[in-house]
Write an enzyme that holds these catalytic residues in place. Sequence first.
Site, PDB file in Angstrom:
ATOM      1  N   ASP A 176       0.787  -1.246   0.000  1.00  0.00           N
ATOM      2  CA  ASP A 176       0.000   0.000   0.000  1.00  0.00           C
ATOM      3  C   ASP A 176       0.812   1.284   0.000  1.00  0.00           C
ATOM      4  O   ASP A 176       0.230   2.359  -0.118  1.00  0.00           O
ATOM      5  CB  ASP A 176      -0.953   0.068   1.210  1.00  0.00           C
ATOM      6  CG  ASP A 176      -2.144  -0.849   1.056  1.00  0.00           C
ATOM      7  OD1 ASP A 176      -2.195  -1.579   0.062  1.00  0.00           O
ATOM      8  OD2 ASP A 176      -3.014  -0.841   1.932  1.00  0.00           O
ATOM      9  N   ASP A 229      -8.542  -8.598   9.851  1.00  0.00           N
ATOM     10  CA  ASP A 229      -8.088  -7.379   9.191  1.00  0.00           C
ATOM     11  C   ASP A 229      -8.122  -6.177  10.121  1.00  0.00           C
ATOM     12  O   ASP A 229      -7.427  -5.194   9.870  1.00  0.00           O
ATOM     13  CB  ASP A 229      -8.979  -7.074   7.980  1.00  0.00           C
ATOM     14  CG  ASP A 229      -8.881  -8.138   6.919  1.00  0.00           C
ATOM     15  OD1 ASP A 229      -7.823  -8.761   6.815  1.00  0.00           O
ATOM     16  OD2 ASP A 229      -9.870  -8.348   6.203  1.00  0.00           O
TER      17      ASP A 229
END
Length: 715
Positions: free
Chosen positions: A429, A654
């Site tokens: 990311d 997550d």
Amino acid sequence: MRLDAIRLSRRMRQVACGLAAGALAGGTLVLASTAPASAATSCQVAYSANSWSTGFTASITITNTGSALTSWTLTYSYSGNQQLTQGWSGNWSQSGQNVTVTSASWNGALATGASTQIGANFSYSGTNTAPTAFSINGTACNGGGVTSSPTPTPTSTGSPTSSPTPTASPTSTSTAGNGTCTSGVSLVANPGTFSVAQGTSEVFGVSLTASPSSPITVSVANTAGNSGLSVSAGSSVTLDSSNWNLPQPVTVAANSSSTGAATFTVSASGCTSVTVTGTETAAGSTSTPSHVTNPFTGAGWYVNPDYTAEVATSVAGASGTLASQMTTVGKQPTGIWLDRIAAIYGNSSRLSLQQQLANAASSSSPIIVPIVIYDLPNRDCAALASNGELTVSNNGLQYYEQDYINPIAQILSDYSHTNIRVVAVIEPDSLPNLVTNLNDANCAQANSSGAYVSGVQYALNKLHAIPNVYNYIDIAHSAWLGWPSNMGPAVSLLHSVAAGTTAGVASVDGFISNTANYTPTTEPYMTATENVDGNPVDSVTYYSFDPYIDELSYDQAMYSNLVSAGFPSSIGMLIDTSRNGWGGANRPTAACSTSTCTTTASFVNASKVDERVFRGNWCNQNNAGLGAFPQANPVSSFPNLYAYVWIKPPGESDGDYPSGSHTHGDPHCDPNGTNTDGSGNTYNTGSIPGFDIPAGQWFPAEFQMLVQNAFPAVP
């Protein structure tokens, strides 16, 4: 653990402004001007070299014994053909035999009695004679002489057996602390035991359990046992309110002849001392493995025992076919996430990186060990669940380089002569956020400071120098960078970052998509361009004219564009298939008949295997399933797709969300929350209802769901 922030919005279909050339040059070293000599300057310089047949690592400690300095310039000369190849913790240059190093922005200020450590790699041939004189700001140090450790006799041919010694963190260049441990503040050293082969080095980390009221100086020394082990760096570190929880590296060097254990005592004023046991073992192979094009070909896979243990807790509560399937999943290779500095050193429930590699090194044939490099300052800047421990504003880049990347490289180098092939996934990311999310303040800071670019380049430089490490840069996924307006700038940025490393684009072995995400590898029952009612599939709101509706087509396009931009045609692509199977009862078995699905929207909704209502949903997705098991060379029509991998360990959460019991977490993980696409449309987050599990922790219900909904089914 991390996962992507919301990606599918209007801003992702536009190139964010401000991707300036200056940001892309964040890793460039700019030489400072030479500071003038001062009558009050006085200094000591300690020099040592770790040599091999064609090169050496120089380690230098500068101690200011005069008036306080605001910056420094070190000069010295070699008598032979030594040639600088890479330096760190300062701005290095060489003219002929003369070497000049100017201070970095964070270690130029040296109070009286303060010291800092710097280092560099050099090539040479013949005799490697140590320099005989050093000067700081034009004043001779050491009374005009030299303090120098003997240069070790070369022990092998080829590349070095260890990476450059980790240097002190930025805070350790300040005046030594004199604080003491108070209530709740204790010393921590991890791992408690380690092994180190003759002629190599190993590291362990030193930290505190809580922030001290004033800086504490910690000393580390060999206090018993094998004298062949010694502390070569980190014998004195300073822990304060800015770094108490960031383990500082202590490097232990092994001589070439001793064996056996030694006790290293970690002590500080007013603190209960702790000990670490290091065991010196016989030297291993000195044969350097070749750096192959596709590391997955002809290699086995390492299974992380920590993941197998997590799965076992779910197996214990299952029975029959489900228990057998879970056991099978627990034997699959998953990524080892180094998502904080402490993860390098392990704890009571997680193996250290060194322990993982020692396990893998027993393999008699090539074996893949996947690790995730994931601790940039302002990490995952557009998300909340996966923010990291380092920040740009708190010397984050320096901590990242000196306390995170350097120890990792040190440990990996100790296994550079084994059958291990380390596949390093570089900063999920990070660079994608510089393409689309510069309107976020944290991302803008990561861009303007150059922290992301500099950090990634530093990681590539250090890891590429180790012959059995393979670097794969994260390229997000098709629902993030698939639009042409995003893909073009992303490719340009990736090439610029790689080209700025020492080895250029050769420092990158390939790229990985879908890291810890849910996008299907293929949408088997439709293509992006087919029409149903006169409109192509990718025109529906779900895809919003993104021409890549799955990861395989996205990776093929990315590969072509990256090669066109200047990467070699040999680069490999990887897809994380850990949770993108979307099996189970709701999975379609064929395309919807156009006589039934008369509009493109109805056709897509009935035919797609991706069960998310919104492609930007990313947190603990309900009804998801395991994807294809890790395998090499999975698609014959796309030979540069080197492997399917499971980088995200299936079953680890997550992230959680803010609730009445806690305020941390990410709202996008709230099962009752909503996400928006930035165009006025809102969607349920799609998160599994009824649970609030922090990021990285085991999520039994999610794991069971993933196994039951696997596609292909778990045998």
